[in-house]
Write an enzyme that holds these catalytic residues in place. Structure first.
Site, PDB file in Angstrom:
ATOM      1  N   GLU A 300       0.816  -1.055   0.215  1.00  0.00           N
ATOM      2  CA  GLU A 300       0.058   0.180   0.204  1.00  0.00           C
ATOM      3  C   GLU A 300       0.889   1.153  -0.047  1.00  0.00           C
ATOM      4  OE1 GLU A 300       1.219  -1.158   3.938  1.00  0.00           O
ATOM      5  OE2 GLU A 300      -0.293  -2.368   2.563  1.00  0.00           O
ATOM      6  N   ASP A 342      11.494  18.798 -33.041  1.00  0.00           N
ATOM      7  CA  ASP A 342      11.255  19.653 -34.008  1.00  0.00           C
ATOM      8  C   ASP A 342      12.272  20.514 -34.318  1.00  0.00           C
ATOM      9  OD1 ASP A 342       9.115  21.068 -35.522  1.00  0.00           O
ATOM     10  OD2 ASP A 342       9.552  22.815 -34.296  1.00  0.00           O
ATOM     11  N   ASP A 628       7.313  23.189 -30.316  1.00  0.00           N
ATOM     12  CA  ASP A 628       7.056  24.728 -29.835  1.00  0.00           C
ATOM     13  C   ASP A 628       5.821  25.287 -30.538  1.00  0.00           C
ATOM     14  OD1 ASP A 628       8.357  25.264 -32.178  1.00  0.00           O
ATOM     15  OD2 ASP A 628       9.290  26.822 -31.456  1.00  0.00           O
ATOM     16  N   ASP A 632       2.671  21.222 -33.590  1.00  0.00           N
ATOM     17  CA  ASP A 632       3.270  20.300 -32.739  1.00  0.00           C
ATOM     18  C   ASP A 632       2.379  19.451 -31.866  1.00  0.00           C
ATOM     19  OD1 ASP A 632       5.987  20.362 -34.142  1.00  0.00           O
ATOM     20  OD2 ASP A 632       6.241  22.042 -32.674  1.00  0.00           O
ATOM     21  N   ASN A 694       7.581  -9.032   1.585  1.00  0.00           N
ATOM     22  CA  ASN A 694       6.014  -9.405   1.632  1.00  0.00           C
ATOM     23  C   ASN A 694       6.185 -11.087   1.346  1.00  0.00           C
ATOM     24  OD1 ASN A 694       4.905  -7.305   2.386  1.00  0.00           O
ATOM     25  ND2 ASN A 694       4.004  -6.994   0.315  1.00  0.00           N
ATOM     26  N   GLU A 697       7.145 -12.857   4.362  1.00  0.00           N
ATOM     27  CA  GLU A 697       5.919 -12.929   5.537  1.00  0.00           C
ATOM     28  C   GLU A 697       5.041 -14.028   5.045  1.00  0.00           C
ATOM     29  OE1 GLU A 697       4.088  -9.395   5.387  1.00  0.00           O
ATOM     30  OE2 GLU A 697       6.173  -8.121   5.799  1.00  0.00           O
ATOM     31  N   ASN A 722       4.262  -4.207   7.695  1.00  0.00           N
ATOM     32  CA  ASN A 722       4.000  -3.966   6.421  1.00  0.00           C
ATOM     33  C   ASN A 722       3.821  -2.519   6.159  1.00  0.00           C
ATOM     34  OD1 ASN A 722       3.329  -4.716   3.664  1.00  0.00           O
ATOM     35  ND2 ASN A 722       1.218  -3.751   4.120  1.00  0.00           N
ATOM     36  N   THR A 725       7.881  -0.994   8.834  1.00  0.00           N
ATOM     37  CA  THR A 725       8.992  -1.384   8.607  1.00  0.00           C
ATOM     38  C   THR A 725       9.168  -1.089   6.834  1.00  0.00           C
ATOM     39  OG1 THR A 725       8.788  -3.091  10.104  1.00  0.00           O
ATOM     40  CG2 THR A 725      10.501  -3.322   8.512  1.00  0.00           C
ATOM     41  N   ASP A 726       8.146  -1.407   6.031  1.00  0.00           N
ATOM     42  CA  ASP A 726       8.248  -1.175   4.623  1.00  0.00           C
ATOM     43  C   ASP A 726       8.081   0.093   4.226  1.00  0.00           C
ATOM     44  OD1 ASP A 726       8.450  -3.926   4.401  1.00  0.00           O
ATOM     45  OD2 ASP A 726       6.362  -4.366   3.368  1.00  0.00           O
TER      46      ASP A 726
END
Length: 915
Positions: A300, A342, A628, A632, A694, A697, A722, A725-726
């Site tokens: 997450e 260009d 520019d 384009d 993971n 785990e 999770n 620590t992560d």
């Protein structure tokens, strides 16, 4: 001449593209108008009802709610929202709040970035002239530009914005600046005669003036032939509205990762739940464990890490003069395999400059300073006097670009125009016209004499010359040799002007062209060009070393394009230059086979730029388009990443682009590519880190029952590892410096997975090793009848992941070579995480929450030693890679299509005809 009154409108025009081939009488007759009277108000109203207002139709913008929903419609984000619900069901509302906050912040940042892109069509509309002067009912009137209709007779003067597409019917030195539409850096002289019907390039239709361009000088009269979305500007707007920005490689990889994780999570959670029940574990405990593992299996923190990495990269790039409009564009640059640049204003400076002189048979780059002898003295005087540009006190010149370049060249040679004009005032002039292709001025000279100065196209000036002026005096003129000298300069991509003079003892009675433009003496030739930007050649070379191919796309003449490409080092011996007309004749299969050897596309239309971009994309290339101008914008939006110029670029280009170069410097792209590669490397390091953790785990919980061990971790332990620590070390990985040799490796394949180059194998075997040492610690503690075996298991898994994050800072270099202090934020994050974990062990109030107990010093040392085993194993892996024992798999070869089962031609054909 056609009738001067508006006629029956039953023949009201339909949009067509052949007006340049019709003569003036035919245009007036077909449009049912009159050059002196124009349309009546009644007729204009009827045509406006039939054709609509002369405005660029704005695409219906996405609503704010739709844009916000689009930010959370990604599979990974949806999984995170599901994980938040899971965390809430497991009795951890703080985790639900944390996950929801991450998703909302990520969505807010994406919403702000996407909202800015909706302004592209608004900027395009702003280019239209708000008012126009037209002849209506026999009178000259000023009307809103939106009220113009086909058949209106429009007056054009210097400084006006052309309000619609018009067929020029009268022109007095009329020139328009079409750089933003066609890429032509020089103002285009307009003519009134019909042109060849086969003329397809906008830049070659010199009897048409286009909506949104500017009148640079002169005056003229035009009949409106197209309004609103039927104009060339409107066609570009339609293309811009049709194009949808493709998903970036990062978005594609994150989506693939989300799908794979979803399948893995469902399968493994079901296995662990069933195995626990078979062993006789409490159903509620196994249910909560499986749900907690579902949360743990989804990284997450990944959206937050990606957003932070991209935002920090964007901030770093602003300091390098690159403004990121869409955050994923930072990473996309690191994947680029082709840069379609260009020419005008991107690779070149978009200003004319004198580059060469051919005088007295010698070619030099600079004129001698303070030259007192002919032919240089008279030539330098001609540069300043036969010139309508103005030099200000600040030494800044103002006027038509070519004349400004000539005046500046004279100024560099020590010529002061004001002093010359005071000594040699202008008596008369024969103005420039496209038909004459030359300009002559007559000046008073000493003792009543007169000096005639002429400049223009060599083929128009040389036939008027009888002699040539040399250092030894007048000499016979070899016309063929002089034309050859001019041709050689033109072959080098220079715009060549011939200068000639004539001295008369007294002012003639007639200052007409036939009287003064004869028996001239050739002074020499001056070659001008739009020079390459400083550093552009080095930037092209750096792109080549990084495996990136640079292709120049321009609306300019092929000879000019070849010269600029040569100066930039773009062309090799077997490389090709292809024009827009050749491009239109090639079939898609032929074009697909030739694209790898084409380095320059000249005289191309906006639709063809889209074809080029799509064809390269269909071959599997990741395309960056720089530009520019208005022309384009569709290609900028269609490309994987659009790069616009900030100083000279139009609002349309900037709004359609993903990145804006604030200094208009092509070399900034190289810095952006380096930054993009660094950011992707760091995101990939986080994926490696979090998936390995993971995996550890999962192995721990899956193998424990198989080796007859009790459930090793509680749900709160899994969530803690999770989320904390992560999370903290993972965020610090975004600040990791670039690895050595980052610009000496080829680009990644656009379809390359996050799991490429051994990442998934690493996550499996290192995760298995971490799970093994964790279960070994649990088994030993249980054998020793330790009362807090679960706290030791928890600690070993936590510390093993912290050691792993230090080891994977580089895929090749040892941590001891890099040094711990080279990423101070990561060192601080690891230290803070260890302190937080210590708090869960030694703060009594937290022991009840985390179900932990304090460890003795020998137990802590044992946990540290055991947790160091995965760190040592990863260092050995990197040592083997440095020795070549673990080589990376080969990258995908160039030219492989992005989508399996297709080729480039069929992919472009499926996208629809564009040429």
């Amino acid at each position: 001449m056609a009738s001067e009154a508006a006629t029956d409108t039953s023949s009201a025009p339909t949009p067509e593209r052949s007006w340049h081939a019709a003569d003036v009488e035919g245009v007036v007759r077909r449009l049912g108008t009159g050059l002196t009277s124009g349309l009546t108000d009644l007729e204009a109203g009827r045509r406006r009802a039939a054709h609509g207002p002369n405005v660029i139709t704005e695409a219906r913008p996405r609503g704010a709610w739709r844009m916000l929903l689009d930010q959370v419609a990604d599979v990974t984000v949806l999984l995170l929202l599901g994980a938040a619900l899971v965390a809430g069901f497991t009795g951890e509302p703080q985790d639900t709040a944390a996950i929801a906050a991450i998703v909302l912040v990520n969505a807010a940042l994406g919403f702000v970035q996407e909202h800015r892109a909706e302004r592209a069509m608004t900027a395009l509309r702003a280019l239209a002239a708000p008012h126009a002067r037209v002849r209506r009912g026999g009178r000259l009137r000023t009307v809103p530009a939106a009220d113009l209709v086909p058949g209106d007779v429009v007056v054009l003067e210097a400084g006006d914005a052309v309000p619609a597409d018009v067929r020029v019917v009268e022109a007095a030195d009329l020139r328009t600046n079409e750089a933003s539409l066609t890429g032509e850096s020089e103002p285009v002289p307009k003519v009134t005669h019909p042109l060849d019907a086969a003329t397809s390039s906008l830049g070659d239709r010199r009897n048409l003036a286009y909506k949104g361009t500017l009148v640079a000088c002169g005056r003229g009269l035009g009949v409106v032939v197209a309004t609103g979305m039927a104009t060339e500007l409107g066609r570009i707007a339609a293309l811009l509205g049709e194009e949808r920005a493709p998903k970036t490689p990062l978005q594609r990889r994150l989506a693939a990762l989300g799908h794979r994780l979803a399948l893995a999570v469902m399968a493994l959670c079901a296995v662990i739940f069933v195995v626990g029940l078979v062993r006789g574990e409490a159903p509620l405990l196994m249910f909560m464990t499986a749900l907690s593992l579902a949360v743990a299996a989804i990284p997450e923190a990944l959206p937050a890490v990606v957003t932070v990495a991209l935002a920090l990269g964007a901030r770093r790039m602003v300091r390098r003069h690159a403004l990121i409009r869409r955050l994923p564009a930072v990473e996309t640059l690191g994947s680029v395999t082709y840069v379609c640049a260009d020419k005008t204003g991107t690779l070149t400076e978009n200003r004319m400059q004198v580059a060469a002189f051919d005088v007295d048979g010698r070619r030099v780059a600079e004129a001698p300073r303070d030259a007192a002898a002919d032919p240089w003295a008279t030539l330098l005087a001609a540069l300043a006097l036969d010139n309508d540009a103005v030099m200000h006190e600040s030494h800044a010149a103002e006027g038509e670009p070519t004349e400004v370049a000539l005046l500046l060249a004279a100024h560099r040679a020590g010529v002061v125009k004001a002093a010359l004009e005071a000594a040699m005032p202008r008596l008369a002039e024969v103005p420039f016209s496209p038909e004459r292709a030359r300009m002559t001025t007559v000046h008073a000279d000493r003792a009543g004499a007169v000096l005639v100065l002429t400049k223009g196209a060599p083929e128009r000036v040389l036939p008027l010359c009888a002699t040539r002026l040399t250092a030894a005096g007048p000499a016979a003129l070899d016309l063929d040799a002089a034309l050859d000298a001019a041709a050689r300069m033109a072959a080098d991509g220079l715009r060549v002007l011939a200068f000639a003079s004539r001295r008369l003892p007294a002012a003639p009675a007639d200052f007409g062209a036939d009287s003064v433009e004869r028996e001239l003496a050739l002074l020499g030739f001056v070659g001008l060009l739009d020079p390459p930007r400083p550093g552009a050649r080095d930037a092209v070379a750096l792109c080549r070393s990084a495996g990136i191919r640079v292709v120049m796309i321009t609306g300019d003449h092929p000879a000019t394009a070849r010269a600029v490409a040569g100066r930039l080092g773009l062309l090799a011996a077997d490389d090709r230059i292809v024009t827009g007309s050749e491009l239109a004749r090639l079939s898609l299969p032929e074009l697909a086979t030739q694209v790898p050897r084409i380095r320059v596309f000249a005289r191309v239309a906006p639709e063809q730029k889209l074809t080029i971009v799509r064809l390269l994309q269909a071959r599997g290339e990741l395309v960056a388009m720089t530009g520019d101008g208005v022309n384009d914008a569709p290609a900028l939006q269609c490309a994987d990443i659009g790069v616009a110029m900030g100083r000279t670029g139009t609002d349309v280009a900037r709004e359609a682009a993903d990145m804006v170069l604030l200094d208009d410097d092509f070399t900034t792209i190289v810095s952006a590519v380096r930054e993009g590669r660094r950011i992707y490397d760091n995101i990939r390091k986080f994926v490696r880190y979090v998936l390995t953790g993971n995996s550890a785990e999962l192995w721990t919980l899956l193998l424990a029952p198989l080796v007859l061990l009790p459930v090793p971790l509680l749900p709160i332990h899994i969530l803690w590892i999770n989320l904390v620590t992560d999370g903290l070390p993972g965020l610090a990985l975004a600040l990791e410096p670039a690895e050595t040799g980052v610009m000496r490796r080829p680009p990644r394949a656009p379809a390359e997975s996050f799991f490429a180059h051994g990442l998934w194998q690493h996550a499996v075997w290192v995760g298995l090793l971490m799970g093994g040492v964790t279960l070994a610690t649990q088994a030993w503690a249980l054998h020793a009848e330790s009362a807090h075996w679960q706290s030791m298991t928890f600690t070993v898994l936590t510390f093993a992941q912290l050691g792993h994050v230090l080891a994977i800072r580089s895929e090749r270099d040892s941590l001891f070579t890099q040094g711990l202090a080279s990423n101070a934020p990561l060192l601080g994050a690891v230290t803070l995480t260890m302190l937080l974990h210590g708090a869960t062990l030694y703060v009594p109030a937290l022991n009840g929450v985390f179900k932990t107990a304090p460890l003795s010093p020998p137990e802590v040392l044992g946990c540290l030693a055991t947790a160091a085993i995965p760190f040592a194993a990863v260092e050995i892996e990197k040592w083997l890679r440095r020795r070549g024992a673990l080589a990376r798999p080969p990258r995908r070869p160039r030219g492989a299509p992005r989508q399996p089962g297709g080729d480039a031609a069929s992919s472009v054909a499926a996208a629809g005809p564009l040429c």
